[in-house]
Write an enzyme that holds these catalytic residues in place. Structure first.
Site, PDB file in Angstrom:
ATOM      1  N   HIS B 198      29.518  40.709  47.616  1.00 11.39           N
ATOM      2  CA  HIS B 198      29.852  42.097  47.254  1.00 11.39           C
ATOM      3  C   HIS B 198      28.931  42.765  46.243  1.00 11.39           C
ATOM      4  CE1 HIS B 198      34.203  41.101  48.676  1.00 11.39           C
ATOM      5  NE2 HIS B 198      33.442  41.509  49.672  1.00 11.39           N
ATOM      6  N   ASP B 293      34.353  41.763  41.187  1.00 13.87           N
ATOM      7  CA  ASP B 293      33.585  40.540  41.468  1.00 13.87           C
ATOM      8  C   ASP B 293      32.592  40.157  40.368  1.00 13.87           C
ATOM      9  OD1 ASP B 293      34.538  39.570  44.039  1.00 13.87           O
ATOM     10  OD2 ASP B 293      33.902  41.520  44.790  1.00 13.87           O
TER      11      ASP B 293
END
Lengths: 368, 368
Positions: B198, B293
């Protein structure tokens, strides 16, 4: 005065046409034949734009020895990443008192060329100069053509070592009245604008370029948030220059000087530069934006930051990720204060207390 | 068993519907009213996909005290970046022997929640578990609906401290037979797949996302060259795991397990995952891909690398540039071995010679 222009891309063609227009004999060298074959067949360059007409070139050649024979001034007009190999190739054919001009030098171009010539020829009486930017806004066209959009009004230059700058200025001024001598070499070479925009904007659009998507490099590729990284990069440059008591020419100042308007941020400046409006991104990832601007811009700045003990996390991040993208170890390949043996030269620019502080910290590291 | 689901996004709705379908009483909590108002009005959730039908929910509330009252199992189904604040908010209402499950925990989620509860309540007999990934592939729909595309067949989990894992497994197995206990907590929590793809893909498409251009996140956003950075990132993760004698589940292995095909590189794997084909990039730059993330994936890995003296230039580069893009100091905000006081725990996993080497090197640094 007799000139040799090395490199027959857009910049080299513009120089050759300009010099020919002033009545100077010019030799034009290019490594590959395709770029010069039509020029050779026609005997000269056809220019459009600010300079118009057909301009004869005396010698068009792939032979460096012939190209350099009896010339007074050698103009190197190639990506800065080629300076190293060109210096090595021209070294055997240089003669006393020639002036070599790197157009532009990026960061430490003249130092690199000086070092290689000394390695190849020993001490040698020659003058090496770098300009801050290319003297022309130009575009290479097919066959023997070039479009000279603009001849810039003022271009900074400095010699390395800089004690030669004013002496060379007298010689150059006649041909290039737009050249503006900068007294301090570091002041000029560390204010390399190319390294600020190109690699980072490319990195933040890496997938699109690698995918080959068509988009406007500055209009779409430099958004307000991605320009925050450019601001952070510029701040790291500023800290390095400040440590050496040098003045940063920041992007907004450069824009005001070059384009004549004030802007409050890099983002706003980029959005208002008319010349940027229609520039499309390269449709491939690996271009000069990485392979030139990183080893001859960001890498020398990072190495200088390291020597001066100024953290450069953003510069390093751009170098690291670009190295992986390009599969090139830029930190190894690029110009550094160590591989150019510049440490003593940099020390001369430093305040005594800073030198002492760095010596102390290095001593501690060695003891450890 | 009585459950409380915290978070009424797609995952929370899927859990609540699933548990209701099995006949368990469920309380559903959400901080904001908009996400639960229709569920409250209708008295339950309407599911489509692998699980179909209307599933009544006992209590739908914004009141945490009520939501947690007399429940046996608390499922936290929010971005991992919210675990810290949720732990603080639920702490006053926890009772002995409850099981808290983080879905998923990302890296060190259970440690973070454990630490905060201990700070708030002192030593407290409670069980904290994290799963490796969300148990459902699902999408939130309007009103009180959710689409449960898939109920995963096998999802790893581990408790922190991991001596509790097998004991909890007995309790959980009845409701969640797909939960698969992993003996070593570090083995599971350091193999967080979300942090690999990500942030980096977002970074390499930052301008396009900030500009709001529509493009396919994986198809266009992950090219062969940009995937080289993912490979480099994965290699840094591997070195960290190897130093702790843990096995890396690399992306290709994970893909084989999750999607049933073999691929020779991250690039080839991404190109062949059918579920990725039609995923479009967010039309804004700052999303969970960074804000979740990085602080709960890359930052803990970088801190672990630093502690183990394993250089992580690529992880650091992604963190540094993303921090500037988002205007968030992720290294300060994120989970680290220091702020989670994990150093002694990590040492237990290390080889004696590595501990000695790091102690020696730290001693030298302090002496200096």
């Amino acid at each position: 005065m007799r000139f040799c222009v090395i490199g027959a891309g857009s910049g080299g063609r513009a120089f050759a046409a300009y010099l020919s227009s002033k009545g100077h004999p010019v030799n034009l060298y290019n490594r590959s034949y395709t770029r010069i074959c039509v020029i050779k067949k026609k005997g000269g360059i056809k220019a459009k734009g600010e300079l118009k007409g057909f301009f004869p070139i005396d010698l068009i050649t792939q032979n460096l020895e012939l190209a350099l024979n009896k010339v007074d001034i050698i103009l190197i007009v190639t990506p800065a990443s080629a300076h190293k190999s060109i210096a090595k190739k021209i070294a055997p054919y240089l003669s006393n008192d020639q002036i070599i001009i790197l157009n532009p030098g990026r960061t430490f171009g003249a130092v690199e060329v000086q070092k290689i010539i000394t390695e190849e020829r020993g001490y040698f009486p020659i003058f090496i100069v770098e300009t801050q930017t290319l003297m022309f806004t130009c575009r290479q066209l097919k066959k023997n053509k070039v479009k000279i959009v603009k001849i810039k009004k003022s271009v900074d230059f400095s010699a390395f070592p800089d004690k030669h700058t004013f002496f060379i200025n007298d010689t150059l001024n006649e041909v290039f009245p737009q050249l503006n001598p900068v007294e301090n070499y570091l002041q000029m070479t560390l204010n390399n604008i190319g390294m600020l925009l190109h690699p980072t904007i490319s990195l933040l659009n890496a997938s699109a370029m690698d995918y080959g998507r068509k988009f406007k490099f500055y209009v779409e590729g430099a958004t307000s948030r991605t320009c925050e990284i450019l601001e952070a990069l510029q701040m790291e440059f500023r800290k390095i220059l400040a440590k050496l008591d040098l003045k940063q020419i920041n992007f907004c100042e450069w824009v005001e000087k070059s384009y004549g308007f004030k802007a409050k941020s890099i983002y706003h400046a980029i959005k208002e530069i008319k010349a940027y409006e229609n520039i499309f991104a390269p449709k491939q990832l690996i271009t000069r934006y990485f392979t030139e601007d990183i080893p001859t811009g960001l890498v020398p700045m990072a190495s200088l930051g390291e020597f001066l003990e100024i953290p450069t996390p953003i510069i390093n991040s751009v170098i690291n990720l670009s190295s992986i993208l390009c599969g090139i170890d830029f930190k190894k390949e690029g110009r550094t204060v160590n591989n150019l043996e510049l440490i003593d030269y940099i020390r001369k620019q430093m305040k005594v207390e800073d030198i002492l502080e760095i010596q102390e910290s290095q001593k501690t590291q060695i003891d450890a």
